[in-house]
Design a protein around this motif. Structure first.
Motif, PDB file in Angstrom:
ATOM      1  N   VAL A  27       0.865  -1.179   0.000  1.00 24.49           N
ATOM      2  CA  VAL A  27       0.000   0.000   0.000  1.00 24.49           C
ATOM      3  C   VAL A  27       0.905   1.233   0.000  1.00 24.49           C
ATOM      4  O   VAL A  27       1.714   1.414   0.908  1.00 24.49           O
ATOM      5  N   LYS A  28       0.761   2.052  -1.043  1.00 22.47           N
ATOM      6  CA  LYS A  28       1.570   3.269  -1.133  1.00 22.47           C
ATOM      7  C   LYS A  28       0.647   4.478  -1.033  1.00 22.47           C
ATOM      8  O   LYS A  28      -0.209   4.689  -1.890  1.00 22.47           O
ATOM      9  N   LEU A  29       0.807   5.248   0.047  1.00 26.77           N
ATOM     10  CA  LEU A  29      -0.011   6.437   0.252  1.00 26.77           C
ATOM     11  C   LEU A  29       0.502   7.581  -0.610  1.00 26.77           C
ATOM     12  O   LEU A  29       1.665   7.621  -0.985  1.00 26.77           O
ATOM     13  N   ASP A  30      -0.395   8.520  -0.908  1.00 24.23           N
ATOM     14  CA  ASP A  30      -0.014   9.648  -1.747  1.00 24.23           C
ATOM     15  C   ASP A  30       1.028  10.548  -1.097  1.00 24.23           C
ATOM     16  O   ASP A  30       1.638  11.378  -1.771  1.00 24.23           O
ATOM     17  N   ASP A  31       1.229  10.428   0.227  1.00 21.04           N
ATOM     18  CA  ASP A  31       2.283  11.244   0.855  1.00 21.04           C
ATOM     19  C   ASP A  31       3.652  10.571   0.734  1.00 21.04           C
ATOM     20  O   ASP A  31       4.645  11.055   1.262  1.00 21.04           O
ATOM     21  N   GLY A  32       3.690   9.428   0.023  1.00 26.19           N
ATOM     22  CA  GLY A  32       4.956   8.739  -0.211  1.00 26.19           C
ATOM     23  C   GLY A  32       5.219   7.575   0.718  1.00 26.19           C
ATOM     24  O   GLY A  32       6.113   6.775   0.473  1.00 26.19           O
ATOM     25  N   THR A  33       4.449   7.459   1.796  1.00 24.72           N
ATOM     26  CA  THR A  33       4.635   6.356   2.736  1.00 24.72           C
ATOM     27  C   THR A  33       4.258   5.040   2.072  1.00 24.72           C
ATOM     28  O   THR A  33       3.232   4.945   1.399  1.00 24.72           O
ATOM     29  N   GLU A  34       5.079   4.015   2.239  1.00 24.42           N
ATOM     30  CA  GLU A  34       4.802   2.709   1.659  1.00 24.42           C
ATOM     31  C   GLU A  34       4.772   1.662   2.762  1.00 24.42           C
ATOM     32  O   GLU A  34       5.664   1.606   3.603  1.00 24.42           O
ATOM     33  N   LEU A  35       3.709   0.849   2.779  1.00 28.79           N
ATOM     34  CA  LEU A  35       3.552  -0.199   3.783  1.00 28.79           C
ATOM     35  C   LEU A  35       3.474  -1.545   3.072  1.00 28.79           C
ATOM     36  O   LEU A  35       2.767  -1.684   2.071  1.00 28.79           O
ATOM     37  N   SER A  36       4.207  -2.538   3.585  1.00 25.17           N
ATOM     38  CA  SER A  36       4.233  -3.870   2.987  1.00 25.17           C
ATOM     39  C   SER A  36       3.802  -4.891   4.028  1.00 25.17           C
ATOM     40  O   SER A  36       4.437  -5.024   5.070  1.00 25.17           O
ATOM     41  N   PHE A  37       2.711  -5.589   3.739  1.00 26.27           N
ATOM     42  CA  PHE A  37       2.200  -6.636   4.626  1.00 26.27           C
ATOM     43  C   PHE A  37       2.408  -7.973   3.927  1.00 26.27           C
ATOM     44  O   PHE A  37       2.070  -8.127   2.748  1.00 26.27           O
ATOM     45  N   SER A  38       2.938  -8.963   4.638  1.00 29.95           N
ATOM     46  CA  SER A  38       3.163 -10.259   4.001  1.00 29.95           C
ATOM     47  C   SER A  38       3.004 -11.380   5.016  1.00 29.95           C
ATOM     48  O   SER A  38       3.108 -11.174   6.230  1.00 29.95           O
TER      49      SER A  38
END
Length: 202
Positions: A27-38
C-alpha cells in the motif's frame, strides 16, 4: 489511524500478490509512505516497522479492507477499493498491452522476490516539504524532552531551533538520507513532525 488520530486521509495505490506460499500487500499512500504486509496467507500477515516485525490483523469488508497492528501505538489502515485497470501500461519505456494480473506482478514482483529470499526490503518516502515523517508520527503528542531520546536513538541529529509565536521549532537531520525534519512544539508537546527545506539543518 495512528494512536487514535487520523495520520493520513487520501488516495493510495493498493497491490496484492501471491507467490508460492507468500501473500503480500503493498500500500503506497499519496504522501509517499509505503507499507508492505506479508505472510503465509491473508489472515496471518506481518509488517516490518522501525521497532521490528509486528503481527497484523486483516479483515476484508465488501467495499474496503482493514489492516491493524501495534508498534507501541495502535495503528489502523483502512483501504476503500476502486478498481482501476490500465490496458496501455508502459514497462521499460516500451508500450505493450497488459492485463491486471501482469500489472500487479510487475509492480510487486521485486518486493515478493525480496520477501521470499528473506532479503531486507527498504521503503522510502519523498522528503517533500511539509509532508509528515512516517517513522516519527508516533511521537506527535509526546512531551518534547522525553521524545528527544527517541529521536537520538533513531540516529537523528539536532541541528538547531527557533521560536515563532506560541510554538518552538527544532530541526533534526535524518540519518542516511540527511533530509531535514522540523518538529513544532506547543505547550511542551510535539504538535507536528514534517520534512522541511535542507537549509534549515545547515
Amino acid at each position: 489511524m495512528s494512536g487514535g488520530y487520523a495520520a493520513f486521509n487520501g488516495h493510495c495505490s493498493f497491490k496484492h500478490k501471491k507467490a508460492g506460499s507468500v501473500d503480500a500487500y503493498v500500500v503506497k499512500l499519496d504522501d509517499g509512505t509505503e507499507l508492505s504486509f506479508s505472510g503465509p496467507n491473508v489472515q496471518a500477515l506481518s509488517v516490518q516497522t522501525y521497532d521490528g516485525i509486528r503481527n497484523v490483523s486483516h479483515s476484508i469488508q465488501p467495499d474496503h479492507e482493514v489492516f491493524s497492528w501495534n508498534d507501541g501505538e495502535p495503528r489502523k489502515l483502512s483501504v476503500r477499493l476502486d478498481r482501476v485497470e490500465n490496458p496501455d501500461a508502459r514497462f521499460e519505456d516500451s508500450a505493450q498491452k497488459a492485463d491486471t494480473g501482469s500489472l500487479l506482478g510487475a509492480a510487486v514482483g521485486a518486493l515478493i522476490g525480496g520477501l521470499i529470499s528473506g532479503k531486507p526490503i527498504t521503503t522510502t518516502e519523498p522528503a517533500r516539504e511539509g509532508a509528515p515523517v512516517s517513522d516519527l508520527q508516533s511521537l506527535v503528542g509526546a512531551k518534547g524532552g522525553q521524545a528527544e531520546g527517541t529521536l537520538t536513538s533513531k540516529g537523528y541529529t539536532y541541528r538547531g531551533g527557533t521560536k515563532l509565536a506560541d510554538s518552538s521549532f527544532t530541526y533534526w537531520q535524518q540519518p542516511t538520507t540527511k533530509n531535514c525534519v522540523a518538529i513544532r512544539t506547543t505547550d511542551g508537546r510535539y504538535q507536528s513532525i514534517t520534512y522541511t527545506k535542507k537549509s534549515d539543518c545547515n
